[in-house]
Design a protein around this motif. Sequence first.
Motif, PDB file in Angstrom:
ATOM      1  N   UNK A  78      -1.030  13.174  -4.645  1.00 34.66           N
ATOM      2  CA  UNK A  78      -0.292  11.913  -4.587  1.00 34.66           C
ATOM      3  C   UNK A  78      -0.775  11.088  -3.400  1.00 34.66           C
ATOM      4  N   UNK A  79      -0.765   9.792  -3.604  1.00 33.77           N
ATOM      5  CA  UNK A  79      -1.144   8.819  -2.586  1.00 33.77           C
ATOM      6  C   UNK A  79       0.015   7.838  -2.481  1.00 33.77           C
ATOM      7  N   UNK A  80       1.126   8.263  -1.851  1.00 28.87           N
ATOM      8  CA  UNK A  80       2.336   7.428  -1.832  1.00 28.87           C
ATOM      9  C   UNK A  80       2.179   6.239  -0.902  1.00 28.87           C
ATOM     10  N   UNK A  81       3.133   5.299  -0.926  1.00 28.34           N
ATOM     11  CA  UNK A  81       3.075   4.189   0.031  1.00 28.34           C
ATOM     12  C   UNK A  81       3.007   4.724   1.462  1.00 28.34           C
ATOM     13  N   UNK A  82       2.157   4.116   2.274  1.00 32.08           N
ATOM     14  CA  UNK A  82       1.966   4.597   3.648  1.00 32.08           C
ATOM     15  C   UNK A  82       3.005   4.032   4.615  1.00 32.08           C
ATOM     16  N   UNK A  83       3.814   3.083   4.120  1.00 33.82           N
ATOM     17  CA  UNK A  83       4.865   2.482   4.944  1.00 33.82           C
ATOM     18  C   UNK A  83       4.278   1.771   6.161  1.00 33.82           C
ATOM     19  N   UNK A  84       3.269   0.970   5.899  1.00 38.77           N
ATOM     20  CA  UNK A  84       2.594   0.252   6.976  1.00 38.77           C
ATOM     21  C   UNK A  84       3.294  -1.039   7.376  1.00 38.77           C
TER      22      UNK A  84
END
Length: 541
Positions: A78-84
Motif C-alpha cells: 500500500x502507498x497511502x496518503x503521506x499526510x504532507x
Amino acid sequence: MPTLHWIGKDKVINHHMDVPFKVLEHKYTFDNGTQTEASPLGGGLEGASGNKIIHGDNLEALKALLPEYEGRIKCIYIDPPYNTGNEGWVYNDNVNDPKIKKWLGKVVGKEFEDLSRHDKWLCMMYPRLKLLQKLLSNDGVIFISIDDNEQANLKLICDEIFGGGNFVTDLIWRSADSSNNDAKQFSIDYNHTLIYSKALSWQPNKLDRTEENNLHYKNPDNDPNGPWFSGNISSPNPRPNLTFDIISPNGTIIKPPKNGWRWKKERIDEMIERGEIIYSEDETRIIKKTYLKDQSGIVPSNIWWDVEETGHNRNAKYELIKIFNELKTSEIFKTPKPIKFIDKILKIATDRDSIILDSFAGSGTTAHAILNLNKQDNGNRKFIIVEMEDYVEAVTSERIKRAINGFGEGNKKTEGTGGSFDFYELGQPLFLEDGNLNEMVGVEKIRQYVYYTETKTPLSEPGFSRLNDGHESFLGVANETAYYFHYDANGITTLDHAFLATMKTKAGQYVIYADNCLLTKDFMTKHNIIFKKIPRDITRF
C-alpha cells in the motif's frame, strides 16, 4: 512496548468490527480485450482469473473481502496518503478529502473538531491496517510506503497491530533521480517502506544474481568447482572453545580470529583435505572458498539506491504519460510508484501463484507490475486492487486494460501482457442496522455469504447446488457436512419433519438455517442435525 495515543484512538481501535459488510456488485469482466457487462440480475459472470478491481471506500472493501480472502493474501503493498499537507491534487494528501472527513465525523464524533492533521491520519489508517492484518496469510508480508511526515507514527501503530517482533525492516528507496536544489532545507531523495510479516519465521525470496554481484568471484588456481570467493572464517560470536592455533605445512602458526574460528578443528582439517580451505601463498592465513556455483541468489538489501534498477518518481510519471497520451495523469499523480519498484517487491515476497492486494491502488501500478511479471515467468499471480476515487475507470482500470492489450504506436508500441480482470462496485450492506438481512442484496448473495462463512470455500455457480440436489434450500456439501439455507423473504421458515422429508442429500452431518425449529434436541443429536437461526446465527465479519 511503547504505544501511541492520539485524539480519537479509543473510537477507532475496534471500529473495523463495526464496519458494515457490503456485497461486491460485479459490473463487468475484461478478458484479453473484450469487455462483457454483468447481468442486471448479478452473479455467474465473473471471470476465472481471480483478478479484481474494486471501486469504493477501501475500509468497506477490505471488510467485503474477508469472507473469501481472510488469511489468504501473500503480499500486501500500500502507498497511502503521506499526510504532507499538499491539497493540490485529486487524491488529497492531508486527509481533508470530503469522504474521509465525513467518515471521521461519524466515527469519532464531537472530538473530530479537535483532531490535528496527524490525529486524523491515524484515525483513518488504524482500522484499515487492522483489516489488512486479518487478510494477510500466515506466510504473508505487508509493504507500506511512507515519508518522514508519518513514518514514526506508522511504525508505532504497526508494532501494535502486527506485533513489534514481526517488524522486518525499514526499506529505504531512492525515489528521486537527482537532488532538489530548490529545497528549503534538505533535498528529499528517499522514501520509507515499512515491512511487517504475519509470522516471525517469514523469509524473503533471494534476488537473482547480477553480473556485478559475480565480479569478485575468480578462479586463480583453476579449481574444477569453478570461480570462488574468499568467505568468512571467523565465528560471528565469541567462541572460546574455537580459539585454537592452526599449523601450516611449513610450520607457520596461524592464530585464530578474535571471536575464534567458525568451525571445529576436525571440520577445518576435512575442508583442507577436500580443498575447500587453502593456505595463502606465505601460509600466514587460511582461505575458505565460497563457490559461485553454490550461490542461488542474493539476500535483498534494505537500501534501494540504484534508480536504474528500481526506478524513481519521475520515471513513474513518464510511464503514465506513455500509457495515457491524452490524459494529464502526471497532474493527478505527483509521486506515483514505478513498475520496477513494485516488481522488485513482488520478486522478494511472492511465488507464481500468490494473491497480492493493494488497497490504495491509485494509477494501478501494482496490478500492472503483476501482469508484467506473470508474463515474464508464466506465473499465475492474482491481484486485488481498491480505489475510492472517481478516476478509477478513466485511469486505474483503463491502465490495466491498456497493459493487457498493449499501448503506444509504431515501433514504440509496448506489447500487451494478456490477462483479464473483473470490475466491482461496493453494493448494499448484507445486514440492516437492526441486524436483519437486507433483502435488497438478493438471496443469491446471502446464500454465497452463508456458505462461505461455514466452509471457507466459495459457493458454486448460482443455482448449481440446487440443481444438483433438487432442493431450493440446498447450498452444498463440505467435509461430509450438508448445508441448507431455508429462507423465504416473504414469510417465516421452519425446520420440522416435513422439511427434513424433502431433503435428498446424504451426509454425515447437516447444518440447517431457518427462522424456527420444531425438532427436539434429542432427535437432532441422534441424526447429526445442527439448527442455526436466521439471522441470529449467521456469522458476522
